[in-house]
Design a protein around this motif. Structure first.
Motif, PDB file in Angstrom:
ATOM      1  N   LEU A  46       1.508  50.980  27.986  1.00  0.00           N
ATOM      2  CA  LEU A  46       1.408  49.725  28.733  1.00  0.00           C
ATOM      3  C   LEU A  46       2.739  48.987  28.724  1.00  0.00           C
ATOM      4  CD1 LEU A  46      -2.075  48.383  27.525  1.00  0.00           C
ATOM      5  CD2 LEU A  46      -1.474  49.037  29.859  1.00  0.00           C
ATOM      6  N   LEU A  47       3.388  48.978  27.563  1.00  0.00           N
ATOM      7  CA  LEU A  47       4.678  48.296  27.444  1.00  0.00           C
ATOM      8  C   LEU A  47       5.750  49.029  28.247  1.00  0.00           C
ATOM      9  CD1 LEU A  47       5.243  45.707  25.884  1.00  0.00           C
ATOM     10  CD2 LEU A  47       6.247  47.086  24.058  1.00  0.00           C
ATOM     11  N   ALA A  48       5.722  50.376  28.213  1.00  0.00           N
ATOM     12  CA  ALA A  48       6.716  51.160  28.960  1.00  0.00           C
ATOM     13  C   ALA A  48       6.603  50.929  30.461  1.00  0.00           C
ATOM     14  CB  ALA A  48       6.553  52.645  28.639  1.00  0.00           C
ATOM     15  N   ASP A  49       5.380  50.762  30.959  1.00  0.00           N
ATOM     16  CA  ASP A  49       5.179  50.523  32.390  1.00  0.00           C
ATOM     17  C   ASP A  49       5.620  49.121  32.815  1.00  0.00           C
ATOM     18  OD1 ASP A  49       4.196  53.012  33.135  1.00  0.00           O
ATOM     19  OD2 ASP A  49       2.130  52.511  32.605  1.00  0.00           O
ATOM     20  N   THR A  50       5.726  48.201  31.847  1.00  0.00           N
ATOM     21  CA  THR A  50       6.050  46.812  32.202  1.00  0.00           C
ATOM     22  C   THR A  50       7.499  46.437  31.882  1.00  0.00           C
ATOM     23  OG1 THR A  50       5.114  46.110  30.068  1.00  0.00           O
ATOM     24  CG2 THR A  50       3.679  45.995  32.009  1.00  0.00           C
ATOM     25  N   ILE A  51       7.989  46.791  30.673  1.00  0.00           N
ATOM     26  CA  ILE A  51       9.349  46.364  30.288  1.00  0.00           C
ATOM     27  C   ILE A  51      10.320  47.523  30.122  1.00  0.00           C
ATOM     28  CG2 ILE A  51       8.439  44.299  29.161  1.00  0.00           C
ATOM     29  CD1 ILE A  51       9.007  45.650  26.475  1.00  0.00           C
ATOM     30  N   GLY A  52       9.840  48.768  30.270  1.00  0.00           N
ATOM     31  CA  GLY A  52      10.731  49.910  30.161  1.00  0.00           C
ATOM     32  C   GLY A  52      10.465  50.758  28.933  1.00  0.00           C
ATOM     33  N   LEU A  53      10.818  52.038  29.022  1.00  0.00           N
ATOM     34  CA  LEU A  53      10.510  52.991  27.959  1.00  0.00           C
ATOM     35  C   LEU A  53      11.249  52.678  26.663  1.00  0.00           C
ATOM     36  CD1 LEU A  53       9.131  55.568  27.004  1.00  0.00           C
ATOM     37  CD2 LEU A  53      10.997  56.883  28.017  1.00  0.00           C
ATOM     38  N   ARG A  54      12.553  52.390  26.745  1.00  0.00           N
ATOM     39  CA  ARG A  54      13.331  52.177  25.526  1.00  0.00           C
ATOM     40  C   ARG A  54      12.807  50.986  24.731  1.00  0.00           C
ATOM     41  NH1 ARG A  54      18.578  54.450  25.451  1.00  0.00           N
ATOM     42  NH2 ARG A  54      19.562  52.543  24.704  1.00  0.00           N
ATOM     43  N   ALA A  55      12.573  49.868  25.389  1.00  0.00           N
ATOM     44  CA  ALA A  55      12.080  48.671  24.697  1.00  0.00           C
ATOM     45  C   ALA A  55      10.678  48.879  24.134  1.00  0.00           C
ATOM     46  CB  ALA A  55      12.090  47.476  25.645  1.00  0.00           C
ATOM     47  N   SER A  56       9.903  49.783  24.742  1.00  0.00           N
ATOM     48  CA  SER A  56       8.531  50.017  24.276  1.00  0.00           C
ATOM     49  C   SER A  56       8.490  50.622  22.880  1.00  0.00           C
ATOM     50  CB  SER A  56       7.786  50.933  25.260  1.00  0.00           C
ATOM     51  OG  SER A  56       8.244  52.275  25.171  1.00  0.00           O
ATOM     52  N   TYR A  57       9.619  51.169  22.406  1.00  0.00           N
ATOM     53  CA  TYR A  57       9.656  51.737  21.057  1.00  0.00           C
ATOM     54  C   TYR A  57       9.599  50.672  19.967  1.00  0.00           C
ATOM     55  CZ  TYR A  57      10.152  56.642  22.206  1.00  0.00           C
ATOM     56  OH  TYR A  57       9.903  57.925  22.638  1.00  0.00           O
ATOM     57  N   LEU A  58       9.557  49.391  20.350  1.00  0.00           N
ATOM     58  CA  LEU A  58       9.298  48.332  19.382  1.00  0.00           C
ATOM     59  C   LEU A  58       7.881  48.446  18.817  1.00  0.00           C
ATOM     60  CD1 LEU A  58      10.983  45.296  21.179  1.00  0.00           C
ATOM     61  CD2 LEU A  58      11.742  46.403  19.055  1.00  0.00           C
ATOM     62  N   VAL A  59       6.986  49.107  19.539  1.00  0.00           N
ATOM     63  CA  VAL A  59       5.617  49.299  19.048  1.00  0.00           C
ATOM     64  C   VAL A  59       5.615  50.141  17.769  1.00  0.00           C
ATOM     65  CG1 VAL A  59       3.356  50.297  19.563  1.00  0.00           C
ATOM     66  CG2 VAL A  59       4.542  48.933  21.287  1.00  0.00           C
ATOM     67  N   PRO A  60       6.224  51.358  17.748  1.00  0.00           N
ATOM     68  CA  PRO A  60       6.266  52.084  16.478  1.00  0.00           C
ATOM     69  C   PRO A  60       7.090  51.382  15.398  1.00  0.00           C
ATOM     70  CG  PRO A  60       7.437  53.304  18.203  1.00  0.00           C
ATOM     71  CD  PRO A  60       6.676  52.203  18.870  1.00  0.00           C
ATOM     72  N   VAL A  61       8.073  50.574  15.775  1.00  0.00           N
ATOM     73  CA  VAL A  61       8.810  49.793  14.773  1.00  0.00           C
ATOM     74  C   VAL A  61       7.832  48.919  13.984  1.00  0.00           C
ATOM     75  CG1 VAL A  61      10.436  47.877  14.445  1.00  0.00           C
ATOM     76  CG2 VAL A  61      11.045  49.767  15.945  1.00  0.00           C
ATOM     77  N   ALA A  62       6.955  48.223  14.693  1.00  0.00           N
ATOM     78  CA  ALA A  62       5.964  47.362  14.031  1.00  0.00           C
ATOM     79  C   ALA A  62       5.040  48.180  13.130  1.00  0.00           C
ATOM     80  CB  ALA A  62       5.156  46.606  15.083  1.00  0.00           C
ATOM     81  N   CYS A  63       4.699  49.389  13.547  1.00  0.00           N
ATOM     82  CA  CYS A  63       3.832  50.258  12.735  1.00  0.00           C
ATOM     83  C   CYS A  63       4.479  50.579  11.387  1.00  0.00           C
ATOM     84  CB  CYS A  63       3.536  51.552  13.488  1.00  0.00           C
ATOM     85  SG  CYS A  63       2.561  51.358  14.993  1.00  0.00           S
ATOM     86  N   TYR A  64       5.755  50.949  11.422  1.00  0.00           N
ATOM     87  CA  TYR A  64       6.430  51.337  10.186  1.00  0.00           C
ATOM     88  C   TYR A  64       6.672  50.145   9.261  1.00  0.00           C
ATOM     89  CZ  TYR A  64       7.159  55.995  12.122  1.00  0.00           C
ATOM     90  OH  TYR A  64       6.965  57.255  12.623  1.00  0.00           O
ATOM     91  N   VAL A  65       6.742  48.951   9.823  1.00  0.00           N
ATOM     92  CA  VAL A  65       6.868  47.751   8.981  1.00  0.00           C
ATOM     93  C   VAL A  65       5.630  47.612   8.094  1.00  0.00           C
ATOM     94  CG1 VAL A  65       6.917  45.227   9.008  1.00  0.00           C
ATOM     95  CG2 VAL A  65       8.462  46.511  10.489  1.00  0.00           C
TER      96      VAL A  65
END
Length: 434
Positions: free
Chosen positions: A393-412
């Motif tokens: 959903l994030l990749a379709d709206t703000i772009g693929l690269r920025a969507s990798y903030l989702v796994p960043v939050a997971c690892y936190v």
């Protein structure tokens, strides 16, 4: 879901804590197979996305259906294994997974929806295998080395995830993939023929996998594995306390949810990430080899972790690896070219010890409730369905690269879990952590 006892049909009985190298080696074959089957999704996603002209969210339905099975089937799998035992449960899981692979043959002619149904059946079989095999490994030996032992078997799981993209790249992505514009310029009948031919490329690989799974089921029908029995009475040992009253288990389910979600999400978008002109400008077939590098790094790390975690606190190891994963993902998001490419691939090395470490930490001290807790933890694997969907959903709206903030939050969160329970490896969790 009730605690999972062993099968009465198993004649040889071992108490938890005994060294059983032979059975451990046999169970390890299962870890390899479900690793291979899971990583093939990373090849299916870009392939089906191109064939059926899907958005990122639509393509993530592959992972949604596959990992959604863990949530829907884990409880039933636990009850099934309670009735028929670990070994017979493995046989049922293998046959169900084989049926799912076989369904890929008609799915190639029936469209994207049938592919999703086949994936759900396949994943249901893998779920039964997971519910049976993971707790089995934790009790086959000294409880103090459970993290190390599960890390070793997970290393062979990573061997499967390394081999899977290599095979899939050669057998599924080797054909010529047309762009959306090229396909739009073709007559409708030619478009239909192209989609059918591309979809059919998955038939032979998955039929071969179905045959291997049936063969393994036959092997597990005839061999003898030790029966696992836990000492103690559940009522006397734990009183009437609910399984959800163990805080380290509940947070462990959350950590499994987010870790699996982050790991799967990275792999799901990896080929599309490496196609980006700002990263590597690779073709899908070439990018598939680097998907194997991502999973292969986890395999190397798990073999290292098998030895190192005999001496290092599981919680501290988890903190270190999760922290490194966050750093590398930020480099991939903000960097370009080789920096971005190798940063995201090296996250695989950080993933190496996370699943077995979280799993064994969450099960520590639960005794007769180990099987019940294992079912809950396997339900947490549904993160592999929901987190990639959120990133899509994030990749379709703000772009693929920025969507990798989702796994960043997971690892936190995984870092937090390691910090919360960073007790020495040789000591049980303190009562306060329950």
């Amino acid at each position: 879901m009730e605690p999972i006892p062993s099968a009465p049909a198993m004649h040889q009985q071992h108490r938890a804590g005994e060294a059983t190298t032979g059975p451990l080696a046999v169970i390890t074959m299962l870890f390899f197979m479900w690793g291979l089957l899971t990583s093939l999704n990373d090849i299916l996603i870009p392939h089906l996305k191109a064939v059926y002209m899907l958005s990122y969210v639509q393509a993530m339905l592959v992972q949604f259906c596959f990992f959604g099975a863990y949530f829907l089937v884990s409880a039933a799998a636990g009850m099934l294994i309670k009735k028929i035992g670990y070994q017979h449960g493995v046989v049922v899981g293998l046959l169900a997974a084989a049926a799912g692979c076989a369904l890929f043959y008609p799915a190639a002619l029936g469209g994207y929806g049938l592919f999703l149904c086949a994936l759900f059946v396949l994943a249901s079989g893998v779920t039964v295998l997971q519910v049976a095999a993971n707790p089995y490994v934790t009790v086959l030996g000294d409880a103090r080395s459970a993290s190390s032992r599960l890390t070793l078997t997970q290393a062979f799981n990573s061997l499967g995830t390394t081999v899977g993209p290599l095979l899939g790249g050669v057998m599924i992505l080797s054909g010529t993939v047309l762009s959306a514009q090229q396909l739009a310029n073709m007559p409708s009948d030619a478009q239909a023929a192209y989609r059918t031919a591309q979809a059919a490329m998955v038939q032979i690989p998955y039929l071969m996998l179905a045959a291997v799974l049936v063969l393994l089921a036959v092997v597990f029908m005839v061999i003898r594995l030790p029966r696992i029995a836990h000492d103690g009475d559940p009522a006397r040992e734990h009183g009437n306390k609910s399984i959800l009253g163990y805080r380290h288990l509940v947070l462990g389910v959350g950590a499994i949810f987010l870790y699996v979600g982050g790991e799967v999400s990275i792999g799901s978008f990896l080929i599309n990430f490496l196609e980006d002109s700002r990263v590597a400008s690779l073709s899908q077939a070439d990018a598939a080899h680097y998907v194997s590098f991502y999973w292969g790094a986890a395999m190397v790390g798990r073999f290292i972790g098998f030895a190192a975690m005999r001496y290092i606190s599981p919680g501290k190891a988890l903190m270190f690896n999760a922290g490194c994963a966050v750093f590398l993902l930020l480099c991939a998001i903000l960097g370009r070219g080789h920096l971005a490419m190798w940063s995201i691939l090296l996250v695989g090395l950080c993933n190496s010890i996370m699943f077995p470490t979280i799993f064994s930490m969450a099960l520590r001290g639960l005794g007769v409730r180990t099987g019940q807790a294992s079912g809950l933890l396997c339900m947490g694997i549904v993160g592999g369905a929901l987190v990639p969907f959120a990133q899509g959903l994030l990749a379709d709206t703000i772009g693929l690269r920025a969507s990798y903030l989702v796994p960043v939050a997971c690892y936190v969160f995984v870092f937090y879990y390691g910090w919360k329970y960073a007790a020495p490896a040789t000591h049980p969790l303190r009562k306060s952590s329950h």
